[in-house]
Scaffold this motif. Structure first.
Motif, PDB file in Angstrom:
ATOM      1  N   ARG A 143       0.821  -1.210   0.000  1.00  0.00           N
ATOM      2  CA  ARG A 143       0.000   0.000   0.000  1.00  0.00           C
ATOM      3  C   ARG A 143       0.860   1.269   0.000  1.00  0.00           C
ATOM      4  O   ARG A 143       0.398   2.336  -0.431  1.00  0.00           O
ATOM      5  N   ASP A 144       2.127   1.166   0.469  1.00  0.00           N
ATOM      6  CA  ASP A 144       3.015   2.337   0.467  1.00  0.00           C
ATOM      7  C   ASP A 144       3.481   2.686  -0.934  1.00  0.00           C
ATOM      8  O   ASP A 144       4.013   3.783  -1.148  1.00  0.00           O
ATOM      9  N   LEU A 145       3.294   1.790  -1.885  1.00  0.00           N
ATOM     10  CA  LEU A 145       3.708   2.020  -3.263  1.00  0.00           C
ATOM     11  C   LEU A 145       2.526   2.303  -4.169  1.00  0.00           C
ATOM     12  O   LEU A 145       2.669   2.325  -5.392  1.00  0.00           O
ATOM     13  N   MET A 146       1.358   2.530  -3.570  1.00  0.00           N
ATOM     14  CA  MET A 146       0.151   2.791  -4.337  1.00  0.00           C
ATOM     15  C   MET A 146      -0.490   4.085  -3.871  1.00  0.00           C
ATOM     16  O   MET A 146      -0.511   4.375  -2.675  1.00  0.00           O
ATOM     17  N   ALA A 147      -0.989   4.847  -4.818  1.00  0.00           N
ATOM     18  CA  ALA A 147      -1.749   6.043  -4.472  1.00  0.00           C
ATOM     19  C   ALA A 147      -3.131   5.629  -3.983  1.00  0.00           C
ATOM     20  O   ALA A 147      -3.587   4.507  -4.220  1.00  0.00           O
ATOM     21  N   ASP A 148      -3.791   6.540  -3.295  1.00  0.00           N
ATOM     22  CA  ASP A 148      -5.127   6.239  -2.774  1.00  0.00           C
ATOM     23  C   ASP A 148      -6.117   6.130  -3.920  1.00  0.00           C
ATOM     24  O   ASP A 148      -6.451   7.106  -4.581  1.00  0.00           O
ATOM     25  N   ARG A 149      -6.558   4.934  -4.176  1.00  0.00           N
ATOM     26  CA  ARG A 149      -7.579   4.648  -5.185  1.00  0.00           C
ATOM     27  C   ARG A 149      -8.548   3.639  -4.577  1.00  0.00           C
ATOM     28  O   ARG A 149      -8.268   3.012  -3.571  1.00  0.00           O
TER      29      ARG A 149
ATOM     30  N   GLY B 298     -11.811  -5.743 -14.751  1.00  0.00           N
ATOM     31  CA  GLY B 298     -11.875  -4.321 -15.094  1.00  0.00           C
ATOM     32  C   GLY B 298     -11.082  -3.422 -14.171  1.00  0.00           C
ATOM     33  O   GLY B 298     -11.236  -2.196 -14.213  1.00  0.00           O
ATOM     34  N   MET B 299     -10.217  -4.003 -13.356  1.00  0.00           N
ATOM     35  CA  MET B 299      -9.482  -3.238 -12.353  1.00  0.00           C
ATOM     36  C   MET B 299      -8.160  -2.693 -12.879  1.00  0.00           C
ATOM     37  O   MET B 299      -7.477  -1.918 -12.203  1.00  0.00           O
ATOM     38  N   ARG B 300      -7.766  -3.059 -14.082  1.00  0.00           N
ATOM     39  CA  ARG B 300      -6.438  -2.738 -14.604  1.00  0.00           C
ATOM     40  C   ARG B 300      -6.167  -1.241 -14.634  1.00  0.00           C
ATOM     41  O   ARG B 300      -5.095  -0.781 -14.215  1.00  0.00           O
ATOM     42  N   GLY B 301      -7.115  -0.444 -15.134  1.00  0.00           N
ATOM     43  CA  GLY B 301      -6.892   0.992 -15.277  1.00  0.00           C
ATOM     44  C   GLY B 301      -6.600   1.678 -13.959  1.00  0.00           C
ATOM     45  O   GLY B 301      -5.613   2.415 -13.824  1.00  0.00           O
ATOM     46  N   ASP B 302      -7.450   1.439 -12.958  1.00  0.00           N
ATOM     47  CA  ASP B 302      -7.250   2.044 -11.634  1.00  0.00           C
ATOM     48  C   ASP B 302      -5.958   1.556 -10.998  1.00  0.00           C
ATOM     49  O   ASP B 302      -5.238   2.329 -10.353  1.00  0.00           O
ATOM     50  N   LEU B 303      -5.651   0.284 -11.174  1.00  0.00           N
ATOM     51  CA  LEU B 303      -4.444  -0.279 -10.586  1.00  0.00           C
ATOM     52  C   LEU B 303      -3.196   0.329 -11.223  1.00  0.00           C
ATOM     53  O   LEU B 303      -2.233   0.679 -10.522  1.00  0.00           O
ATOM     54  N   GLU B 304      -3.210   0.491 -12.531  1.00  0.00           N
ATOM     55  CA  GLU B 304      -2.058   1.058 -13.230  1.00  0.00           C
ATOM     56  C   GLU B 304      -1.810   2.503 -12.805  1.00  0.00           C
ATOM     57  O   GLU B 304      -0.674   2.909 -12.549  1.00  0.00           O
ATOM     58  N   GLU B 305      -2.876   3.287 -12.713  1.00  0.00           N
ATOM     59  CA  GLU B 305      -2.733   4.683 -12.294  1.00  0.00           C
ATOM     60  C   GLU B 305      -2.264   4.772 -10.849  1.00  0.00           C
ATOM     61  O   GLU B 305      -1.418   5.609 -10.502  1.00  0.00           O
ATOM     62  N   SER B 306      -2.806   3.918  -9.985  1.00  0.00           N
ATOM     63  CA  SER B 306      -2.421   3.924  -8.585  1.00  0.00           C
ATOM     64  C   SER B 306      -0.945   3.581  -8.414  1.00  0.00           C
ATOM     65  O   SER B 306      -0.226   4.211  -7.614  1.00  0.00           O
ATOM     66  N   LEU B 307      -0.462   2.590  -9.162  1.00  0.00           N
ATOM     67  CA  LEU B 307       0.941   2.204  -9.073  1.00  0.00           C
ATOM     68  C   LEU B 307       1.861   3.291  -9.620  1.00  0.00           C
ATOM     69  O   LEU B 307       2.921   3.572  -9.040  1.00  0.00           O
ATOM     70  N   ALA B 308       1.468   3.915 -10.723  1.00  0.00           N
ATOM     71  CA  ALA B 308       2.302   4.962 -11.319  1.00  0.00           C
ATOM     72  C   ALA B 308       2.491   6.129 -10.352  1.00  0.00           C
ATOM     73  O   ALA B 308       3.613   6.614 -10.149  1.00  0.00           O
ATOM     74  N   LEU B 309       1.410   6.588  -9.738  1.00  0.00           N
ATOM     75  CA  LEU B 309       1.497   7.709  -8.803  1.00  0.00           C
ATOM     76  C   LEU B 309       2.187   7.307  -7.506  1.00  0.00           C
ATOM     77  O   LEU B 309       2.985   8.064  -6.944  1.00  0.00           O
ATOM     78  N   GLY B 310       1.879   6.113  -7.007  1.00  0.00           N
ATOM     79  CA  GLY B 310       2.476   5.655  -5.755  1.00  0.00           C
ATOM     80  C   GLY B 310       3.974   5.448  -5.873  1.00  0.00           C
ATOM     81  O   GLY B 310       4.739   5.844  -4.976  1.00  0.00           O
ATOM     82  N   LEU B 311       4.437   4.848  -6.964  1.00  0.00           N
ATOM     83  CA  LEU B 311       5.870   4.637  -7.163  1.00  0.00           C
ATOM     84  C   LEU B 311       6.593   5.954  -7.367  1.00  0.00           C
ATOM     85  O   LEU B 311       7.728   6.134  -6.895  1.00  0.00           O
TER      86      LEU B 311
END
Length: 349
Positions: free
Chosen positions: A49-55, A121-134
């Motif tokens: 969760r420390d590598l993911m943005a709040d989504r 259908g979770m790919r989009g939110d997951l990708e954005e969350s990882l990009a911002l979190g990293l």
């Protein structure tokens, strides 16, 4: 005309009730599996969760956990109903509850299908969350003395080692941020001061990466400093060199990892949905065949079972007329001697 009409003898009704009793207990196990999958997914997301943005990434595991718990309860009740329905006389105690139970079970199976689709259908939110979190984790990589951020260096290093990745999109992401803490810089060095002054934001930027980006399979010692400087290393050409750093970005590595988990869970949930749908179909046949037996008054007689008593079009039209007539019940009739307070009677069509 009834949809998918099937004729049942007394023996076939009894066997159907017994099979459905067993299948409902199997469905209880399926509910436990759904609950376990949701719990597993929640733990996997919380681990990083420390590598993911709040989504809203926890919607899917929470959905699976809730559906799993409901499945245990609703299928336990279904097993009891089907066990009693093996005896026609015991069916009377469940007769009024059967239709509401089938309707609730239908919406429950629909929720299972929605849960499976949400996994895919979770790919989009997951990708954005990882990009911002990293991105944020890399920015705070150097803040080893800041409370709340001091653990991020260790987290990012372990991530890059475990997943054999470097940076967000690639190793060049480290060139654009100051990842070395100022406490480890020699501020009396002219080279260090020149680098800081050359940057508009006063950051110490270098063409280097943390040690965790090094590819342990490389035959030569890791080149992690002055990566773009050919003259700084023997027999080295940056544009054509096979770099001894991990080439894949950590966003793509984590995305592939979570997508594999989500697709595996989605496929499992989809299979559970098909199983639950078959159980629901069997319970509907059992209900309609037993109701027809009660109308005939002979428990030993044959009876018809169906999914819908009328065709899909007729059922939809009938339900629409019921809803429309309910709305007319409260309409005001202004033709009754000019008195708008007299309600127009509700008539059936």
């Amino acid at each position: 005309m009834a949809v998918l009409r099937v004729k049942f003898t007394r023996t076939r009704r009894d066997k159907l009730a017994q099979v459905l009793w067993v299948l409902n207990w199997v469905s209880v196990v399926m509910g436990i599996i759904l609950f376990s999958l949701g719990l597993f997914l929640k733990v996997e997301i919380n681990k990083r969760r420390d590598l993911m943005a709040d989504r809203e990434l926890h919607i899917v595991p929470h959905m699976l956990i809730a559906v799993g718990l409901i499945a245990c309860g609703i299928n336990f009740l279904g097993g009891k109903i089907c066990y009693d329905c093996a005896d026609t006389t015991k069916f009377l105690r469940w007769k009024l509850l059967m239709l509401p139970y089938i309707i609730c079970t239908f919406f429950f199976t629909l929720c299972v299908l929605v849960g499976a689709l949400m996994c895919y259908g979770m790919r989009g939110d997951l990708e954005e969350s990882l990009a911002l979190g990293l991105r944020d984790a890399m920015l705070y990589y150097k803040d080893t003395d800041t409370p709340g951020r001091c653990f991020l260096k260790r987290t990012v290093d372990l991530l890059q080692i475990e997943f054999q990745c470097c940076g967000n999109e690639g190793h060049r992401d480290w060139f654009q941020i100051q990842w070395i803490s100022s406490r480890y810089l020699d501020m009396s060095s002219r080279e260090v001061l020149d680098r800081i002054r050359s940057n508009v934001e006063g950051k110490y930027l270098i063409d280097g990466v943390p040690f965790s980006c090094c590819n342990v399979n490389s035959p030569r010692p890791c080149i992690q400093q002055q990566i773009t400087n050919n003259s700084a290393h023997f027999n080295y050409d940056y544009p054509t060199e096979e770099l001894n750093l991990w080439k894949r970005g950590c966003r793509q590595a984590l995305l592939d990892y979570y997508i594999h988990i989500m697709h595996s869970i989605g496929l499992t949930v989809l299979l559970i949905w098909l199983f639950e749908l078959s159980v629901l179909t069997g319970v509907r046949y059992l209900q309609t065949s037993l109701e027809n037996v009660l109308r005939q008054g002979d428990p030993e007689s044959e009876s018809d079972g169906w999914l819908l008593e009328n065709s899909f079009v007729e059922t939809a039209r009938s339900n629409f007329n019921i809803i429309k007539n309910l709305g007319k019940c409260n309409q005001i009739d202004t033709t009754n001697n000019g008195d708008p307070n007299i309600d127009r009677p509700c008539t059936a069509h």
